[in-house]
Design a protein around this motif. Structure first.
Motif, mmCIF file in Angstrom:
data_model
loop_
_atom_site.group_PDB
_atom_site.id
_atom_site.type_symbol
_atom_site.label_atom_id
_atom_site.label_comp_id
_atom_site.label_asym_id
_atom_site.label_seq_id
_atom_site.Cartn_x
_atom_site.Cartn_y
_atom_site.Cartn_z
ATOM 1 N N PHE A 143 2.485 0.272 -51.498
ATOM 2 C CA PHE A 143 1.842 -0.303 -50.293
ATOM 3 C C PHE A 143 0.621 -0.153 -50.530
ATOM 4 O O PHE A 143 -0.181 -1.063 -50.145
ATOM 5 C CB PHE A 143 2.343 0.373 -49.522
ATOM 6 N N ALA A 144 -0.157 0.655 -51.006
ATOM 7 C CA ALA A 144 -1.615 0.858 -51.579
ATOM 8 C C ALA A 144 -1.760 -0.061 -52.644
ATOM 9 O O ALA A 144 -2.933 -0.520 -51.586
ATOM 10 C CB ALA A 144 -1.473 2.430 -52.362
ATOM 11 N N ILE A 145 -1.653 -0.298 -52.892
ATOM 12 C CA ILE A 145 -1.848 -1.402 -54.375
ATOM 13 C C ILE A 145 -2.256 -3.017 -53.276
ATOM 14 O O ILE A 145 -3.452 -3.253 -53.317
ATOM 15 C CB ILE A 145 -1.188 -1.987 -54.930
ATOM 16 N N ALA A 146 -1.245 -2.658 -52.823
ATOM 17 C CA ALA A 146 -1.218 -4.193 -51.564
ATOM 18 C C ALA A 146 -3.237 -3.684 -50.250
ATOM 19 O O ALA A 146 -3.196 -4.938 -50.054
ATOM 20 C CB ALA A 146 -0.041 -4.623 -50.817
ATOM 21 N N GLY A 147 -2.489 -3.187 -50.012
ATOM 22 C CA GLY A 147 -3.394 -2.998 -48.677
ATOM 23 C C GLY A 147 -4.393 -2.115 -49.358
ATOM 24 O O GLY A 147 -5.786 -2.947 -49.017
ATOM 25 N N GLY A 148 -4.873 -1.947 -51.457
ATOM 26 C CA GLY A 148 -6.063 -1.876 -51.758
ATOM 27 C C GLY A 148 -6.425 -2.990 -52.229
ATOM 28 O O GLY A 148 -7.689 -3.236 -51.830
ATOM 29 N N ILE A 149 -5.973 -3.756 -52.580
ATOM 30 C CA ILE A 149 -6.362 -5.212 -52.886
ATOM 31 C C ILE A 149 -6.584 -5.730 -51.662
ATOM 32 O O ILE A 149 -7.918 -6.373 -51.858
ATOM 33 C CB ILE A 149 -5.314 -6.011 -52.931
ATOM 34 N N GLY A 150 -5.978 -5.722 -50.093
ATOM 35 C CA GLY A 150 -6.962 -6.016 -48.600
ATOM 36 C C GLY A 150 -7.939 -5.682 -48.578
ATOM 37 O O GLY A 150 -8.873 -6.582 -47.979
ATOM 38 N N PHE A 151 -8.596 -4.874 -48.436
ATOM 39 C CA PHE A 151 -9.776 -4.056 -48.637
ATOM 40 C C PHE A 151 -10.913 -4.603 -49.580
ATOM 41 O O PHE A 151 -11.551 -5.059 -49.474
ATOM 42 C CB PHE A 151 -9.975 -2.782 -48.635
ATOM 43 N N PHE A 152 -10.033 -5.288 -51.109
ATOM 44 C CA PHE A 152 -10.999 -5.655 -51.865
ATOM 45 C C PHE A 152 -11.537 -6.908 -51.540
ATOM 46 O O PHE A 152 -12.782 -7.220 -51.468
ATOM 47 C CB PHE A 152 -10.232 -5.351 -53.157
ATOM 48 N N VAL A 153 -10.377 -7.826 -50.864
ATOM 49 C CA VAL A 153 -10.635 -9.129 -50.716
ATOM 50 C C VAL A 153 -11.466 -9.509 -49.529
ATOM 51 O O VAL A 153 -12.679 -10.524 -49.768
ATOM 52 C CB VAL A 153 -9.055 -9.454 -49.981
#
Length: 430
Positions: free
Chosen positions: A132-142
């Motif tokens: 879930f952290a990976i998915a959320g982190g990619i969201g912030f990155f995008v």
């Protein structure tokens, strides 16, 4: 066709999948322009790079769509093309032919690891909180990429980043697109992200911010300057320097792709029992496209996080990926039209998609320090380092230590300890 792609099971239809495919293609189309610009600085032919980029995206997207039934687009990785150019070729003085051969060898190793299901096993043992952290982190990155591309934020020597020039025409166009897209989504209009991009493009041409194409059809550049050069340079890779390069290609590409797959599967609701369906096939498709891309003449390919834009408008199956591949096929012959897909046009979509992906952090267990601190590190390091792999590495190194300190060492899968050691080695090498 509906049965093959499991339309009914995943609650989708041709319209949703087609719209999703077009949306993701438009979000990825910049790679056709940017990849040749970056890689040509090594001395590679820019025209051949354009064709190689399109062909590798076609092959990769078709493979992951047909083999794994995943709504994901594959193309040359932005981070790895910069590493290829500036670190390997320019920084280390490695000829581009040798570096490309390194990409080829890394792809072959990837395929072997995928066939042995080692990559799939690694992804499936990652704790759900970190996923879930990976998915959320990619969201912030995008979203960070979207703000940067729109000129809404800029580099600042004193504060690292600061607000950009909001009066600049490009920034104003992006703000308009963001507001329009948000209003369409709030009103519940399906495909709001896609329609927002179209409306923004039209306005951009009307006000003169986006140039109207003078032609529609363009000739496909020859692939001959780069095609197959890897086979004539296989003897050049036997040195410690090149082995280090191959290791880095392997490591970064592995976790870039893993992060993208986890994020898309989570966003699309495809994750079951903390596992990604057909993960092995998806990883095999990704590695095979990397081999094909190196033969065509481009740096390492990866699953694009921009695929989340298509998922946001309803993409749930591999039919979305087929449409993405068709988009790149059409782009080969209609390259002049690509000039209208500017960073200001795609920026609003990336920001909104980033917000949608960031909602995954709500599933993290924020009540336990040993869980949420490594998860937070995973999230925050992605936008701060502009690298999905680095964010994953930081969180994965800290997680076992935190679990040991909380006397829960036995709850950590042995593979996670191995990954932590490898990530420490990765930081040391890089």
């Amino acid at each position: 066709m509906k049965a093959f792609f499991k339309f009914e099971e995943r609650g989708t239809n041709y319209r949703k999948e087609t719209l999703a495919g077009i949306t993701t293609f438009l979000s990825m189309a910049y790679i056709l322009v940017v990849n040749p610009i970056i890689l040509s600085q090594t001395g590679m032919d820019k025209g051949a790079l354009f064709t190689a980029t399109a062909l590798s995206a076609i092959v990769g997207s078709l493979l992951i769509g047909l083999l794994a039934n995943f709504p994901v687009g594959i193309a040359p990785s932005m981070g790895l093309n910069s590493f290829f150019t500036f670190s390997v070729c320019i920084g280390m003085g490695v000829p581009w032919e040798t570096a490309l051969t390194g990409v080829f060898i890394a792809g072959i190793i990837f395929m072997i690891l995928s066939l042995m299901k080692i990559r799939e096993k690694i992804i499936n043992v990652i704790p759900s909180d970190l996923k879930f952290a990976i998915a959320g982190g990619i969201g912030f990155f995008v979203a960070f990429i979207g703000f940067k591309n729109a000129g809404l934020i800029q580099a600042n020597a004193d504060t690292i980043v600061s607000i950009g020039n909001l009066g600049a025409p490009g920034a104003l166009l992006a703000v308009f697109g963001f507001i329009v897209t948000l209003m369409l989504l709030v009103k519940g209009i399906k495909g709001g992200i896609f329609y927002g991009m179209v409306i923004t493009t039209i306005l951009g041409m009307i006000v003169g911010q986006i140039d109207v194409p003078h032609s529609v059809v363009g000739a496909v550049p020859s692939l001959s300057p780069t095609f197959g050069v890897v086979f004539s340079h296989l003897g050049d890779i036997f040195s410690l320097k090149i082995f280090a390069v191959i290791f880095t290609f392997l490591f970064v590409a592995f976790f870039d792709t893993a992060g993208a797959l986890i994020a898309v599967a989570s966003q699309a609701g495809l994750m079951k029992d903390n596992q990604i369906p057909n993960a092995g096939r998806a990883l095999l498709a990704d590695s095979a496209s990397g081999v094909a891309g190196s033969i065509f003449g481009t740096s390492t390919t990866a699953s694009f996080v921009e695929s989340s834009a298509g998922v946001a408008v309803g993409g749930r199956t591999g039919f979305t990926s087929v449409i993405i591949a068709l988009g790149f096929a059409v782009a080969l012959f209609f390259s002049p039209i690509l000039s209208v897909i500017t960073p200001e046009v795609t920026a609003p979509a990336l920001i909104i998609v980033g917000a949608l992906m960031a909602t995954e952090v709500r599933h993290i267990n924020w009540g336990k320090l040993e869980i949420f601190i490594p998860s937070f590190l995973t999230i925050i390091m992605m936008p701060l380092t502009s690298s999905v792999a680095t964010g994953i590495a930081a969180g994965f190194v800290l997680y076992p230590f935190a679990m040991i300190a909380s006397k829960k060492a036995r709850e950590v899968h042995p593979i996670m300890y191995v990954l932590a050691a490898l990530f420490i080695l990765f930081f040391a090498v890089s």
